[in-house]
Design an enzyme around this catalytic site. Structure first.
Site, PDB file in Angstrom:
ATOM      1  N   GLY A  94      11.914  -1.384 -12.167  1.00  0.00           N
ATOM      2  CA  GLY A  94      13.199  -2.062 -12.230  1.00  0.00           C
ATOM      3  C   GLY A  94      12.963  -3.435 -12.808  1.00  0.00           C
ATOM      4  O   GLY A  94      11.830  -3.925 -12.809  1.00  0.00           O
ATOM      5  N   THR A  95      14.024  -4.069 -13.290  1.00  0.00           N
ATOM      6  CA  THR A  95      13.866  -5.402 -13.864  1.00  0.00           C
ATOM      7  C   THR A  95      13.798  -6.437 -12.733  1.00  0.00           C
ATOM      8  O   THR A  95      13.690  -6.083 -11.564  1.00  0.00           O
ATOM      9  CB  THR A  95      15.007  -5.679 -14.879  1.00  0.00           C
ATOM     10  OG1 THR A  95      14.761  -6.923 -15.512  1.00  0.00           O
ATOM     11  CG2 THR A  95      16.359  -5.678 -14.217  1.00  0.00           C
ATOM     12  N   GLY A 151      15.308  -5.559  -6.384  1.00  0.00           N
ATOM     13  CA  GLY A 151      15.071  -5.166  -4.994  1.00  0.00           C
ATOM     14  C   GLY A 151      13.834  -4.316  -4.797  1.00  0.00           C
ATOM     15  O   GLY A 151      13.747  -3.555  -3.832  1.00  0.00           O
ATOM     16  N   LYS A 152      12.849  -4.454  -5.682  1.00  0.00           N
ATOM     17  CA  LYS A 152      11.640  -3.631  -5.583  1.00  0.00           C
ATOM     18  C   LYS A 152      10.858  -3.943  -4.301  1.00  0.00           C
ATOM     19  O   LYS A 152      10.419  -3.034  -3.611  1.00  0.00           O
ATOM     20  CB  LYS A 152      10.743  -3.844  -6.806  1.00  0.00           C
ATOM     21  CG  LYS A 152      11.396  -3.395  -8.117  1.00  0.00           C
ATOM     22  CD  LYS A 152      10.454  -3.510  -9.308  1.00  0.00           C
ATOM     23  CE  LYS A 152      10.147  -4.943  -9.714  1.00  0.00           C
ATOM     24  NZ  LYS A 152      11.314  -5.723 -10.133  1.00  0.00           N
ATOM     25  N   CYS A 161      21.225  -7.119 -19.620  1.00  0.00           N
ATOM     26  CA  CYS A 161      21.362  -5.895 -20.410  1.00  0.00           C
ATOM     27  C   CYS A 161      20.857  -6.186 -21.829  1.00  0.00           C
ATOM     28  O   CYS A 161      20.619  -7.336 -22.196  1.00  0.00           O
ATOM     29  CB  CYS A 161      22.813  -5.429 -20.435  1.00  0.00           C
ATOM     30  SG  CYS A 161      23.907  -6.500 -21.379  1.00  0.00           S
ATOM     31  N   ASP A 175       2.872  -3.240  -4.969  1.00  0.00           N
ATOM     32  CA  ASP A 175       3.863  -4.208  -5.424  1.00  0.00           C
ATOM     33  C   ASP A 175       3.405  -4.777  -6.775  1.00  0.00           C
ATOM     34  O   ASP A 175       2.204  -4.843  -7.039  1.00  0.00           O
ATOM     35  CB  ASP A 175       3.943  -5.338  -4.377  1.00  0.00           C
ATOM     36  CG  ASP A 175       5.062  -6.321  -4.639  1.00  0.00           C
ATOM     37  OD1 ASP A 175       6.137  -5.899  -5.098  1.00  0.00           O
ATOM     38  OD2 ASP A 175       4.848  -7.524  -4.373  1.00  0.00           O
ATOM     39  N   GLU A 176       4.349  -5.183  -7.617  1.00  0.00           N
ATOM     40  CA  GLU A 176       4.017  -5.833  -8.903  1.00  0.00           C
ATOM     41  C   GLU A 176       2.993  -5.018  -9.709  1.00  0.00           C
ATOM     42  O   GLU A 176       2.041  -5.564 -10.278  1.00  0.00           O
ATOM     43  CB  GLU A 176       3.442  -7.244  -8.669  1.00  0.00           C
ATOM     44  CG  GLU A 176       4.292  -8.138  -7.796  1.00  0.00           C
ATOM     45  CD  GLU A 176       5.389  -8.869  -8.553  1.00  0.00           C
ATOM     46  OE1 GLU A 176       5.733  -8.451  -9.685  1.00  0.00           O
ATOM     47  OE2 GLU A 176       5.906  -9.852  -8.005  1.00  0.00           O
ATOM     48  N   ALA A 177       3.240  -3.709  -9.775  1.00  0.00           N
ATOM     49  CA  ALA A 177       2.268  -2.802 -10.388  1.00  0.00           C
ATOM     50  C   ALA A 177       2.071  -3.061 -11.883  1.00  0.00           C
ATOM     51  O   ALA A 177       1.082  -2.621 -12.476  1.00  0.00           O
ATOM     52  CB  ALA A 177       2.705  -1.354 -10.169  1.00  0.00           C
TER      53      ALA A 177
HETATM   54 ZN   LIG Z   1      24.932  -8.164 -20.099  1.00  0.00          ZN
END
Ligand SMILES: [Zn+2]
Length: 196
Positions: free
Chosen positions: A9-10, A14-15, A185, A90-92
């Protein structure tokens, strides 16, 4: 059969929160997990994850030369060891190629599921080393979604800001700088670097 999961996820998707939740779900049933996080300090000190979401968990630091297979195996063979039901990373994105290969051995030889959480692309839209090899090796790949900072589309990229200005050049990993990152985006990413 255990599997290797890559959940990407960016920024701010919420990772870390997800890792803490998964760990909680196992531990509630008395099942032990191991949580690893790449050491950004290089000092081998314990890493803390999830502080931004208000929960904190200690993680075992991963150095460049850490062998993750050996490390997990040692944890399972200590006289006092509990059976390990899951390995969480975490932070893979900051892992090296050899770390990912070691994780595949944890899955295939020790039969322990591994869930690696991290970013996919950096602020210049290049894959991180860890992300590249997770995309190649993972059995299951899932996206953790979040919304663009500027509009209501799904965020798939990240913009680096320095002193409030978007930048698209520089080192992939900036330690101790005054950089800030926002999830965006594709349209807003491209818009940030075009002044028309
Ligand atoms: Zn956008």
């Amino acid at each position: 059969m255990a599997q290797l999961y890559y959940k990407y996820g960016t920024m701010n998707s919420g990772k870390s929160f997800e890792i803490i939740k998964v760990a909680h779900n196992y531990e509630e049933q008395g099942k032990s997990v191991l949580i690893f996080s790449p050491s950004m300090s290089g000092r081998g000190t314990q890493e803390l994850i999830g502080s931004r979401v208000g929960f904190e968990r200690a993680a075992i630091p991963v150095e460049h030369d850490t062998n993750l297979y050996d490390s997990v195996k040692t944890h399972t063979t200590l006289p006092s060891a509990n059976k390990i039901y899951c390995v969480l990373i975490d932070e893979a994105q900051f892992l090296k190629k050899h770390h990912i290969e070691e994780l595949t051995r944890v899955v295939d030889e020790l039969n322990i599921p591994v869930m690696a959480f991290g970013l996919k692309n950096d602020f210049q839209n290049e894959l991180f080393e860890g992300s590249y090899h997770l995309l190649v090796q993972a059995d299951k790949i899932e996206e953790i979604k979040t919304i663009c900072w500027y509009c209501d589309r799904k965020a798939t990229m990240v913009i680096r800001f320095r002193d409030g200005q978007p930048v698209n050049a520089g080192q992939q990993i900036q330690i101790g700088g005054n950089e800030d990152y926002k999830p965006v985006c594709r349209r807003c990413y491209n818009g940030a670097f075009h002044t028309e």
